[in-house]
Design a protein around this motif. Structure first.
Motif, PDB file in Angstrom:
ATOM      1  N   GLU A  85     -24.748 -23.901  12.499  1.00  0.00           N
ATOM      2  CA  GLU A  85     -25.271 -24.719  11.211  1.00  0.00           C
ATOM      3  C   GLU A  85     -25.943 -23.719  10.331  1.00  0.00           C
ATOM      4  OE1 GLU A  85     -27.785 -28.004  11.607  1.00  0.00           O
ATOM      5  OE2 GLU A  85     -26.380 -28.880  13.327  1.00  0.00           O
ATOM      6  N   GLY A  86     -25.650 -23.814   9.136  1.00  0.00           N
ATOM      7  CA  GLY A  86     -26.206 -23.070   8.040  1.00  0.00           C
ATOM      8  C   GLY A  86     -25.540 -21.757   7.772  1.00  0.00           C
ATOM      9  N   GLU A  87     -24.523 -21.490   8.521  1.00  0.00           N
ATOM     10  CA  GLU A  87     -23.823 -20.118   8.422  1.00  0.00           C
ATOM     11  C   GLU A  87     -22.723 -20.345   7.268  1.00  0.00           C
ATOM     12  OE1 GLU A  87     -20.724 -17.279  11.301  1.00  0.00           O
ATOM     13  OE2 GLU A  87     -22.296 -18.659  12.239  1.00  0.00           O
ATOM     14  N   GLU A  88     -22.543 -19.220   6.662  1.00  0.00           N
ATOM     15  CA  GLU A  88     -21.635 -19.169   5.378  1.00  0.00           C
ATOM     16  C   GLU A  88     -20.252 -18.684   5.933  1.00  0.00           C
ATOM     17  OE1 GLU A  88     -20.962 -16.992   1.101  1.00  0.00           O
ATOM     18  OE2 GLU A  88     -22.715 -17.926   1.682  1.00  0.00           O
ATOM     19  N   VAL A  89     -19.002 -19.353   5.662  1.00  0.00           N
ATOM     20  CA  VAL A  89     -17.830 -19.056   6.323  1.00  0.00           C
ATOM     21  C   VAL A  89     -16.813 -18.621   5.086  1.00  0.00           C
ATOM     22  CG1 VAL A  89     -17.965 -20.263   8.385  1.00  0.00           C
ATOM     23  CG2 VAL A  89     -17.018 -21.264   6.307  1.00  0.00           C
ATOM     24  N   GLN A  90     -16.230 -17.803   5.510  1.00  0.00           N
ATOM     25  CA  GLN A  90     -15.123 -17.144   4.525  1.00  0.00           C
ATOM     26  C   GLN A  90     -13.542 -17.730   4.933  1.00  0.00           C
ATOM     27  OE1 GLN A  90     -16.274 -15.429   2.012  1.00  0.00           O
ATOM     28  NE2 GLN A  90     -17.965 -15.569   2.662  1.00  0.00           N
ATOM     29  N   ASP A  91     -12.675 -17.803   3.797  1.00  0.00           N
ATOM     30  CA  ASP A  91     -11.586 -18.293   3.943  1.00  0.00           C
ATOM     31  C   ASP A  91     -10.745 -17.577   5.185  1.00  0.00           C
ATOM     32  OD1 ASP A  91      -8.913 -19.595   3.417  1.00  0.00           O
ATOM     33  OD2 ASP A  91      -8.321 -18.037   2.156  1.00  0.00           O
ATOM     34  N   GLY A  92     -10.205 -18.368   6.238  1.00  0.00           N
ATOM     35  CA  GLY A  92      -9.496 -17.691   7.153  1.00  0.00           C
ATOM     36  C   GLY A  92     -10.524 -17.242   8.665  1.00  0.00           C
ATOM     37  N   GLN A  93     -11.716 -17.459   8.303  1.00  0.00           N
ATOM     38  CA  GLN A  93     -12.651 -17.320   9.609  1.00  0.00           C
ATOM     39  C   GLN A  93     -12.279 -18.194  10.491  1.00  0.00           C
ATOM     40  OE1 GLN A  93     -16.562 -16.668   8.378  1.00  0.00           O
ATOM     41  NE2 GLN A  93     -17.242 -17.237  10.308  1.00  0.00           N
ATOM     42  N   ALA A  94     -12.439 -17.691  11.814  1.00  0.00           N
ATOM     43  CA  ALA A  94     -12.281 -18.733  12.841  1.00  0.00           C
ATOM     44  C   ALA A  94     -13.660 -19.451  12.955  1.00  0.00           C
ATOM     45  CB  ALA A  94     -12.131 -18.014  14.268  1.00  0.00           C
ATOM     46  N   LEU A  95     -13.422 -20.768  13.347  1.00  0.00           N
ATOM     47  CA  LEU A  95     -14.560 -21.824  13.366  1.00  0.00           C
ATOM     48  C   LEU A  95     -14.600 -22.148  14.752  1.00  0.00           C
ATOM     49  CD1 LEU A  95     -13.774 -24.044   9.976  1.00  0.00           C
ATOM     50  CD2 LEU A  95     -15.535 -22.133  10.423  1.00  0.00           C
ATOM     51  N   CYS A  96     -13.654 -22.713  15.330  1.00  0.00           N
ATOM     52  CA  CYS A  96     -13.824 -23.044  16.875  1.00  0.00           C
ATOM     53  C   CYS A  96     -12.690 -23.089  17.623  1.00  0.00           C
ATOM     54  CB  CYS A  96     -14.426 -24.404  16.846  1.00  0.00           C
ATOM     55  SG  CYS A  96     -13.052 -25.755  16.656  1.00  0.00           S
ATOM     56  N   THR A  97     -12.582 -22.638  18.637  1.00  0.00           N
ATOM     57  CA  THR A  97     -11.303 -22.705  19.676  1.00  0.00           C
ATOM     58  C   THR A  97     -11.369 -24.046  20.583  1.00  0.00           C
ATOM     59  OG1 THR A  97     -11.537 -20.529  19.828  1.00  0.00           O
ATOM     60  CG2 THR A  97      -9.968 -21.493  21.386  1.00  0.00           C
ATOM     61  N   ILE A  98     -10.204 -24.751  20.363  1.00  0.00           N
ATOM     62  CA  ILE A  98      -9.710 -25.798  21.169  1.00  0.00           C
ATOM     63  C   ILE A  98      -8.433 -25.539  22.233  1.00  0.00           C
ATOM     64  CG2 ILE A  98      -9.034 -28.264  21.021  1.00  0.00           C
ATOM     65  CD1 ILE A  98     -11.570 -28.120  19.557  1.00  0.00           C
ATOM     66  N   GLU A  99      -8.960 -26.225  23.170  1.00  0.00           N
ATOM     67  CA  GLU A  99      -7.714 -26.121  24.304  1.00  0.00           C
ATOM     68  C   GLU A  99      -7.157 -27.233  24.612  1.00  0.00           C
ATOM     69  OE1 GLU A  99      -7.858 -25.936  29.178  1.00  0.00           O
ATOM     70  OE2 GLU A  99      -8.426 -23.955  28.227  1.00  0.00           O
ATOM     71  N   ALA A 100      -5.673 -27.287  24.302  1.00  0.00           N
ATOM     72  CA  ALA A 100      -4.977 -28.429  24.537  1.00  0.00           C
ATOM     73  C   ALA A 100      -3.543 -27.948  25.236  1.00  0.00           C
ATOM     74  CB  ALA A 100      -4.717 -29.212  23.170  1.00  0.00           C
ATOM     75  N   MET A 101      -3.058 -28.732  26.167  1.00  0.00           N
ATOM     76  CA  MET A 101      -1.952 -28.612  26.916  1.00  0.00           C
ATOM     77  C   MET A 101      -1.818 -27.358  27.502  1.00  0.00           C
ATOM     78  SD  MET A 101       0.776 -31.071  24.903  1.00  0.00           S
ATOM     79  CE  MET A 101       0.422 -30.262  23.171  1.00  0.00           C
ATOM     80  N   LYS A 102      -3.057 -26.649  27.905  1.00  0.00           N
ATOM     81  CA  LYS A 102      -3.134 -25.400  28.474  1.00  0.00           C
ATOM     82  C   LYS A 102      -2.753 -24.433  27.358  1.00  0.00           C
ATOM     83  CE  LYS A 102      -2.211 -26.822  33.177  1.00  0.00           C
ATOM     84  NZ  LYS A 102      -1.315 -26.735  34.216  1.00  0.00           N
ATOM     85  N   GLU A 130     -10.294 -23.247   5.788  1.00  0.00           N
ATOM     86  CA  GLU A 130      -9.508 -23.222   4.729  1.00  0.00           C
ATOM     87  C   GLU A 130      -9.990 -22.575   3.320  1.00  0.00           C
ATOM     88  OE1 GLU A 130      -8.047 -27.155   4.140  1.00  0.00           O
ATOM     89  OE2 GLU A 130      -6.866 -27.165   5.928  1.00  0.00           O
ATOM     90  N   ARG A 131     -11.240 -22.514   3.516  1.00  0.00           N
ATOM     91  CA  ARG A 131     -11.833 -21.848   2.186  1.00  0.00           C
ATOM     92  C   ARG A 131     -13.279 -21.649   2.536  1.00  0.00           C
ATOM     93  NH1 ARG A 131     -10.925 -27.291   0.956  1.00  0.00           N
ATOM     94  NH2 ARG A 131     -12.620 -28.846   0.972  1.00  0.00           N
ATOM     95  N   LYS A 132     -13.820 -20.888   1.561  1.00  0.00           N
ATOM     96  CA  LYS A 132     -15.318 -20.474   1.392  1.00  0.00           C
ATOM     97  C   LYS A 132     -16.303 -21.585   1.660  1.00  0.00           C
ATOM     98  CE  LYS A 132     -18.578 -17.462  -0.635  1.00  0.00           C
ATOM     99  NZ  LYS A 132     -18.750 -16.593  -1.591  1.00  0.00           N
ATOM    100  N   GLY A 133     -17.275 -21.702   2.477  1.00  0.00           N
ATOM    101  CA  GLY A 133     -18.279 -22.898   2.470  1.00  0.00           C
ATOM    102  C   GLY A 133     -19.337 -22.764   3.451  1.00  0.00           C
ATOM    103  N   THR A 134     -20.249 -23.603   3.508  1.00  0.00           N
ATOM    104  CA  THR A 134     -21.427 -23.378   4.506  1.00  0.00           C
ATOM    105  C   THR A 134     -21.467 -24.644   5.293  1.00  0.00           C
ATOM    106  OG1 THR A 134     -22.563 -22.386   2.799  1.00  0.00           O
ATOM    107  CG2 THR A 134     -24.041 -23.292   4.501  1.00  0.00           C
TER     108      THR A 134
END
Length: 151
Positions: A100-117, A125-129
């Motif tokens: 929370e509160g972190e500024e992110v840039q376009d293309g930056q990894a946000l989270c990793t989801i595991e689905a079907m191994k 998708e764009r710059k934001g907080t």
């Protein structure tokens, strides 16, 4: 009538359509106000999907009373999800790359989801907080569940 139909539009225009097409036929070889026209026709709820010359239309077939009542129906507006990161598939949160509160840039990894191994990295998708983190590592998520919210 037996020879064809008069098709009316919302702007008041009317066209005469004739041809041997019957519901269920996939191709319609028609004549519209004297000009030949071939249509690809598919069945949808309450009408037909018609494709021709790059156009793709859904046509509702209604009685005059049904058309009158259809105009009274409220239009359902899709919710604005532009400031949300939604889970694209059912899966497990393996890693949260932001807080929370972190500024992110376009293309930056946000989270990793595991689905079907397989691990899927969800990226910005764009710059934001990040204004709120709704999921944490180890959480099992459903489709369209909110993972992050942005300002």
């Amino acid at each position: 009538d037996r020879d064809g139909a008069n098709v009316s539009f919302d702007d008041g225009a009317t066209l005469r359509v004739t041809g041997p097409w019957t519901p269920g036929d996939q191709l319609a070889d028609m004549v519209v106000d004297g000009a030949p026209l071939i249509l690809k026709v598919g069945k949808v709820s309450g009408g037909f999907r018609i494709r021709t010359r790059g156009a793709d239309m859904v046509v509702h077939v209604r009685t005059p009373r049904q058309a009158e009542l259809a105009q009274l129906m409220p239009v359902k507006v899709a919710p604005d999800t532009s400031k949300l990161l939604l889970c694209p598939m059912p899966g497990l949160v393996v890693k949260m790359h932001v807080e929370e509160g972190e500024e992110v840039q376009d293309g930056q990894a946000l989270c990793t989801i595991e689905a079907m191994k397989m691990e899927n990295i969800l990226r910005a998708e764009r710059k934001g907080t990040v204004s709120k983190v709704n999921a944490s590592e180890g959480d099992s998520l459903a489709v369209d569940e909110v993972i992050l919210e942005f300002e």
